[in-house]
Design an enzyme around this catalytic site. Structure first.
Site, short mmCIF file in Angstrom:
data_model
loop_
_atom_site.label_atom_id
_atom_site.label_comp_id
_atom_site.label_asym_id
_atom_site.label_seq_id
_atom_site.Cartn_x
_atom_site.Cartn_y
_atom_site.Cartn_z
N LEU A 8 0.80 -1.22 0.00
CA LEU A 8 0.00 0.00 0.00
C LEU A 8 0.84 1.28 0.00
CD1 LEU A 8 0.26 0.96 3.17
CD2 LEU A 8 -1.60 -0.67 3.51
N SER A 9 2.15 1.14 0.01
CA SER A 9 3.05 2.30 0.03
C SER A 9 3.34 2.81 -1.38
CB SER A 9 4.37 1.91 0.71
OG SER A 9 5.40 2.80 0.37
N ALA A 10 3.03 4.08 -1.63
CA ALA A 10 3.31 4.68 -2.94
C ALA A 10 4.79 4.65 -3.30
CB ALA A 10 2.75 6.10 -3.01
N GLN A 13 5.53 1.28 -4.47
CA GLN A 13 4.88 1.03 -5.75
C GLN A 13 5.70 1.59 -6.91
OE1 GLN A 13 1.07 2.91 -5.24
NE2 GLN A 13 0.56 1.61 -3.48
#
Length: 214
Positions: A8-10, A13
């Site tokens: 869930l970490s940009a 990502q």
């Protein structure tokens, strides 16, 4: 390469997107920060700052996502298209990466992390600061088709992950920013893995923590 990350970490990502673009395989090692897995002795030996993302490339260890992005480009890029060698072009790419880290994503986290993770009230002043950062990006993209010039660069990968999180998790309306919307609509179709990595990751982020008020 081992890649310690959280879906869930940009910032995490962005590295996964770039790895796909470069054809680099990452051995994904998910760490659950909520369970304190990043504080286990075995991970602290790798990264004493206990932060993600962390990359282990044989005997070389690196953390901080924008540093990892540029390292991957320099070591594994087939050419300098994504991270140009020309000093002026590279300087603009670096500026956009620092902008993403120190202004855009920072302001998103300052505005919405307390709401999502601590249940605090949304601070309108922090939302205004985020909107100012979006206006800066809107200005950049009014000058050139991509974040740092006329071609896709590593800066676009970092900013794409951030903007996806800002839109999906933060519920921000991009229609107020036509240049960002034009850029975003193009990249979400052309950058391989955007849906599965960024959109699904941002959706998980939104569902894991408290919803953000509109």
């Amino acid at each position: 390469m081992d890649f310690y990350y959280l879906p869930l970490s940009a910032p995490c990502q962005s590295i996964r997107l770039l790895a796909k673009a470069l054809g680099v395989h990452l051995n994904l090692k998910e760490l659950d920060l909520l369970k304190g897995e990043h504080m286990k002795p075995e991970f602290l030996k790798i990264n004493p700052q206990h932060t993600i993302p962390t990359l282990v490339d044989n005997d070389f260890v690196l953390w901080e996502s924008r540093a990892i992005l540029t390292y991957l480009c320099e070591k594994y890029g087939k050419n300098d298209a994504l991270y140009p060698k020309d000093p002026k072009k590279r300087a603009v790419v670096n500026q956009r990466l620092y902008f993403d880290m120190g202004t855009l994503y920072l302001r998103f986290s300052q505005a919405f992390y307390p709401v999502m993770m601590e249940g605090k009230e949304l601070n309108p002043d922090n939302v205004l600061k985020l909107e100012e950062a979006l206006e800066f990006l809107e200005h950049f993209l009014g000058k050139t088709p991509y974040a740092a010039g006329d071609r896709l660069t590593v800066a676009d990968f970092a900013l794409l992950a951030s903007i996806t999180t800002i839109q999906v998790t933060g519920g921000r309306d991009l229609s107020k920013y036509p240049n960002i919307q034009r850029w975003y609509n193009e990249l979400k179709e052309s950058v391989v893995g955007h849906q599965e990595i960024c959109v699904e990751g941002a959706t998980s982020f939104r569902e894991t923590f408290s919803p953000i008020p509109k």
